[in-house]
Design a protein around this motif. Structure first.
Motif, PDB file in Angstrom:
ATOM      1  N   GLU A 192     -93.125  84.076  90.739  1.00 34.50           N
ATOM      2  CA  GLU A 192     -92.285  83.244  89.890  1.00 34.50           C
ATOM      3  C   GLU A 192     -93.096  82.734  88.708  1.00 34.50           C
ATOM      4  O   GLU A 192     -94.327  82.652  88.773  1.00 34.50           O
ATOM      5  CB  GLU A 192     -91.687  82.077  90.658  1.00 34.50           C
ATOM      6  CG  GLU A 192     -92.697  81.034  91.085  1.00 34.50           C
ATOM      7  CD  GLU A 192     -92.054  79.888  91.835  1.00 34.50           C
ATOM      8  OE1 GLU A 192     -90.853  79.676  91.709  1.00 34.50           O
ATOM      9  OE2 GLU A 192     -92.782  79.211  92.576  1.00 34.50           O
ATOM     10  N   THR A 193     -92.397  82.368  87.640  1.00 39.14           N
ATOM     11  CA  THR A 193     -93.048  81.801  86.474  1.00 39.14           C
ATOM     12  C   THR A 193     -93.181  80.296  86.669  1.00 39.14           C
ATOM     13  O   THR A 193     -92.215  79.627  87.030  1.00 39.14           O
ATOM     14  CB  THR A 193     -92.246  82.090  85.197  1.00 39.14           C
ATOM     15  OG1 THR A 193     -92.127  83.508  85.041  1.00 39.14           O
ATOM     16  CG2 THR A 193     -92.927  81.512  83.976  1.00 39.14           C
ATOM     17  N   VAL A 194     -94.371  79.792  86.434  1.00 37.17           N
ATOM     18  CA  VAL A 194     -94.665  78.366  86.552  1.00 37.17           C
ATOM     19  C   VAL A 194     -95.081  77.867  85.175  1.00 37.17           C
ATOM     20  O   VAL A 194     -95.861  78.510  84.480  1.00 37.17           O
ATOM     21  CB  VAL A 194     -95.784  78.121  87.589  1.00 37.17           C
ATOM     22  CG1 VAL A 194     -96.190  76.666  87.628  1.00 37.17           C
ATOM     23  CG2 VAL A 194     -95.326  78.578  88.966  1.00 37.17           C
ATOM     24  N   HIS A 195     -94.519  76.724  84.773  1.00 35.02           N
ATOM     25  CA  HIS A 195     -94.766  76.148  83.453  1.00 35.02           C
ATOM     26  C   HIS A 195     -95.607  74.882  83.568  1.00 35.02           C
ATOM     27  O   HIS A 195     -95.502  74.136  84.540  1.00 35.02           O
ATOM     28  CB  HIS A 195     -93.441  75.792  82.771  1.00 35.02           C
ATOM     29  CG  HIS A 195     -92.520  76.954  82.647  1.00 35.02           C
ATOM     30  ND1 HIS A 195     -92.601  77.870  81.625  1.00 35.02           N
ATOM     31  CD2 HIS A 195     -91.490  77.371  83.432  1.00 35.02           C
ATOM     32  CE1 HIS A 195     -91.665  78.784  81.770  1.00 35.02           C
ATOM     33  NE2 HIS A 195     -90.981  78.509  82.864  1.00 35.02           N
ATOM     34  N   LEU A 196     -96.389  74.627  82.544  1.00 30.78           N
ATOM     35  CA  LEU A 196     -97.182  73.408  82.476  1.00 30.78           C
ATOM     36  C   LEU A 196     -96.284  72.194  82.273  1.00 30.78           C
ATOM     37  O   LEU A 196     -96.495  71.145  82.865  1.00 30.78           O
ATOM     38  CB  LEU A 196     -98.192  73.498  81.326  1.00 30.78           C
ATOM     39  CG  LEU A 196     -99.017  72.246  81.049  1.00 30.78           C
ATOM     40  CD1 LEU A 196     -99.891  71.903  82.237  1.00 30.78           C
ATOM     41  CD2 LEU A 196     -99.868  72.443  79.803  1.00 30.78           C
ATOM     42  N   ASP A 197     -95.247  72.363  81.478  1.00 33.83           N
ATOM     43  CA  ASP A 197     -94.379  71.248  81.078  1.00 33.83           C
ATOM     44  C   ASP A 197     -92.985  71.417  81.660  1.00 33.83           C
ATOM     45  O   ASP A 197     -92.397  72.499  81.562  1.00 33.83           O
ATOM     46  CB  ASP A 197     -94.322  71.198  79.547  1.00 33.83           C
ATOM     47  CG  ASP A 197     -93.519  70.031  79.048  1.00 33.83           C
ATOM     48  OD1 ASP A 197     -92.508  70.285  78.368  1.00 33.83           O
ATOM     49  OD2 ASP A 197     -93.880  68.887  79.329  1.00 33.83           O
ATOM     50  N   ALA A 198     -92.436  70.360  82.227  1.00 30.94           N
ATOM     51  CA  ALA A 198     -91.079  70.408  82.782  1.00 30.94           C
ATOM     52  C   ALA A 198     -90.038  70.646  81.692  1.00 30.94           C
ATOM     53  O   ALA A 198     -88.948  71.129  81.968  1.00 30.94           O
ATOM     54  CB  ALA A 198     -90.766  69.108  83.517  1.00 30.94           C
ATOM     55  N   GLY A 199     -90.364  70.354  80.452  1.00 33.07           N
ATOM     56  CA  GLY A 199     -89.445  70.567  79.345  1.00 33.07           C
ATOM     57  C   GLY A 199     -89.323  72.012  78.912  1.00 33.07           C
ATOM     58  O   GLY A 199     -88.572  72.322  77.986  1.00 33.07           O
ATOM     59  N   ALA A 200     -90.023  72.930  79.570  1.00 35.77           N
ATOM     60  CA  ALA A 200     -89.955  74.348  79.214  1.00 35.77           C
ATOM     61  C   ALA A 200     -88.665  75.002  79.683  1.00 35.77           C
ATOM     62  O   ALA A 200     -88.339  76.106  79.246  1.00 35.77           O
ATOM     63  CB  ALA A 200     -91.154  75.090  79.798  1.00 35.77           C
TER      64      ALA A 200
END
Length: 97
Positions: free
Chosen positions: A53-61
């Motif tokens: 899965e893709t994991v983002h640094l920022d929840a706003g992504a």
């Protein structure tokens, strides 16, 4: 003919840019996984050969129709490492008719 070659080259470059390396979570420490996400902004994490899965640094992504949730993955030194944020589709079905 030159336009066709240009289109093919651009399509190949776009495909290569879209394909992102999968990082095997169990081969890195929790701190190394977190550092990778922090450095790249988003990373495709593989917890097995078929699960990723893709994991983002920022929840706003996440997009407008998605919501952010904490992303945990197994690491070499921790069974559950907080790696960043995953985007989940919002449930639009309120159960009312």
């Amino acid at each position: 003919m030159n336009r066709l070659v240009l289109v093919l080259v651009l399509a190949a470059l776009a495909t290569a840019a879209a394909a992102q390396e999968r990082v095997a979570t169990r081969t890195l420490s929790c701190a190394a996984l977190q550092a990778r996400v922090a450095r790249d902004g988003h990373v495709v994490l593989a917890t097995s050969e078929t699960a990723y899965e893709t994991v983002h640094l920022d929840a706003g992504a996440c997009r407008n129709d998605e919501t952010a949730a904490p992303a945990f993955a197994p690491a070499a030194d921790a069974p559950s490492c907080l790696t960043g944020w995953r985007c989940r589709q919002r449930n639009s079905d309120s159960g009312q008719r």
